[in-house]
Motif scaffolding. Structure first.
Motif, mmCIF file in Angstrom:
data_model
loop_
_atom_site.group_PDB
_atom_site.id
_atom_site.type_symbol
_atom_site.label_atom_id
_atom_site.label_comp_id
_atom_site.label_asym_id
_atom_site.label_seq_id
_atom_site.Cartn_x
_atom_site.Cartn_y
_atom_site.Cartn_z
ATOM 1 N N GLN A 213 -4.941 -77.210 -51.498
ATOM 2 C CA GLN A 213 -4.907 -75.942 -50.756
ATOM 3 C C GLN A 213 -3.797 -75.948 -49.698
ATOM 4 O O GLN A 213 -3.090 -74.970 -49.524
ATOM 5 C CB GLN A 213 -6.279 -75.680 -50.115
ATOM 6 N N ASN B 250 -8.516 -74.414 -44.919
ATOM 7 C CA ASN B 250 -7.350 -73.528 -44.908
ATOM 8 C C ASN B 250 -6.584 -73.651 -43.602
ATOM 9 O O ASN B 250 -7.151 -74.003 -42.563
ATOM 10 C CB ASN B 250 -7.810 -72.083 -45.082
ATOM 11 N N ASN C 149 -8.835 -79.821 -51.121
ATOM 12 C CA ASN C 149 -8.317 -79.541 -49.776
ATOM 13 C C ASN C 149 -6.832 -79.869 -49.666
ATOM 14 O O ASN C 149 -6.076 -79.144 -49.019
ATOM 15 C CB ASN C 149 -9.095 -80.342 -48.730
ATOM 16 N N SER D 77 -1.555 -70.455 -56.079
ATOM 17 C CA SER D 77 -2.713 -71.263 -56.425
ATOM 18 C C SER D 77 -3.017 -71.187 -57.920
ATOM 19 O O SER D 77 -3.506 -72.153 -58.509
ATOM 20 C CB SER D 77 -3.919 -70.807 -55.611
ATOM 21 N N GLU E 272 -0.591 -73.500 -49.501
ATOM 22 C CA GLU E 272 -0.311 -72.687 -48.315
ATOM 23 C C GLU E 272 1.057 -73.021 -47.715
ATOM 24 O O GLU E 272 1.730 -72.152 -47.166
ATOM 25 C CB GLU E 272 -1.462 -72.814 -47.312
#
Ligand code: TYM
Length: 331
Positions: free
Chosen positions: A60, A13, A57, A294, A64
């Motif tokens: 993500q 993150n 990953n 998401s 974000e």
């Protein structure tokens, strides 16, 4: 209008260091400039991620980026490995990058210390891959944190060298950027100089962290027994807490605790409680949006597909021209 390029490695993150060093700039720059923001998944291979984790990953970071306010209508958002022209540019640059200058790079020396069992050639040539990302779109501005300053110097070196070698004025000189001011370094919570994912447990506050996790990490932040004389200089760990407060809290909150420190009345427990409250409210809007975006599988895939197309348009034009400059010809 400037051409802007920057990226973040998909190693988990995003944290407040990524946000204040890079992402915050991305969000404001997309309104005025021609921006390319990507997820540096080729770069992440230097630390050998598990194949099963890689895509998650990457996704993500995409989620974000979007949750933080990057708008795919205003900027190009793409995954580095979706643009293999990057790898070709990297190959060309590696031919003119010298072992000595790569070995002297601070981030390489740090990595040798962090992962002595895996000192691979990708780590050594990390700066040429980064230069390839940047010059592939002929960027002039690169929003990054302080830790990337040397990589930008090397990018300028590589692009000037290319121009000199082939006697062209092809690549512009890209500059590191942070709102036109100095580049920033956001400190970590465990007394470490820099907030980062590999800097130890509890060091970083992530945009996606739940309130309780933030409170726990902040309350554990390293402090000391407090100042004994008025206006005493702050030791590093204490400076770090003040600096974190400066980025997330209101100015009068910060000056209240400055005053408490300078008059030796400070109670770090109270200061950390306040810092946790302010970090929780700062990250709150991200948390909810991260969850919502998401869950929207189709939207995230569409953004990545459109980004790939737009980035490849710019990258393939550069590669075509670079091949011609180098002297490749079609039969
Ligand atoms: P990475 O993934 O380590 O970090 C992404 C961005 O976040 C900034 N940053 C920080 N800024 C201030 N304080 C901190 N504690 C902090 N921690 C991280 C970094 O400076 C960076 O801007 N090599 C790059 C990714 C990259 C790239 C590029 C960047 C690959 N190609 C081309 C710009 C242009 C990296 O590893 O960043």
């Amino acid at each position: 209008m400037e051409t802007v390029v920057s990226g973040i490695r998909p190693t988990g993150n995003l944290h407040l260091g990524n946000y204040f060093g890079a992402l915050r700039n991305f969000i404001s720059m997309q309104n005025e400039h021609n921006c390319y923001f990507f997820i540096a998944d080729y770069h992440s291979l230097t630390t050998h991620p598990t194949p099963g984790d890689l895509h998650g990953n990457v996704r993500q970071v995409m989620v974000e980026y979007l949750a933080a306010g990057l708008d795919p209508e205003k900027c190009t958002l793409y995954v580095q490995s979706d643009v293999p022209e990057t790898a070709e540019m990297y190959l060309f640059l590696n031919m003119n990058a010298y072992i000595g200058e790569l070995e002297r790079c601070t981030s390489f020396k740090d990595k040798i210390r962090q992962q002595p069992q895996n000192v691979n050639a990708g780590l050594l040539t990390y700066p040429t891959l980064m230069a390839a990302d940047i010059i592939l779109h002929k960027a002039t501005k690169v929003p990054v944190g302080k830790d990337q300053e040397q990589h930008l110097e090397m990018t300028r070196q590589f692009s000037n060298r290319f121009n000199r070698m082939y006697n062209v004025e092809y690549f512009p000189e890209p500059q590191a950027f942070n709102f036109g001011n100095e580049l920033v370094k956001i400190p970590g919570l465990n007394g470490s100089g820099k907030m980062g994912k590999s800097e130890g447990e509890g060091n970083a506050i992530f945009l996606a962290d739940e309130p309780e996790a933030i409170r726990k990490k902040v309350m554990k932040a390293v402090t000391d027994s407090g100042p004994t004389e008025p206006n005493q200089a702050k030791p590093e760990a204490i400076q770090n807490i003040f600096q974190l407060m400066k980025v997330v809290s209101a100015p009068d909150t910060l000056s209240f605790f400055e005053e408490q420190y300078n008059t030796c009345k400070i109670r770090y427990g109270d200061m950390k409680k306040q810092l946790a409250v302010d970090m929780i409210s700062f990250t709150e809007p991200f948390r909810d949006k991260i969850k919502a975006i998401s869950a929207d599988e189709a939207y995230v895939s569409r953004v990545a597909r459109i980004g790939k197309e737009k980035a490849q348009e710019s990258a393939s034009k550069t590669i075509r021209e670079v091949r011609e400059i180098i002297g490749f010809k079609r039969f």
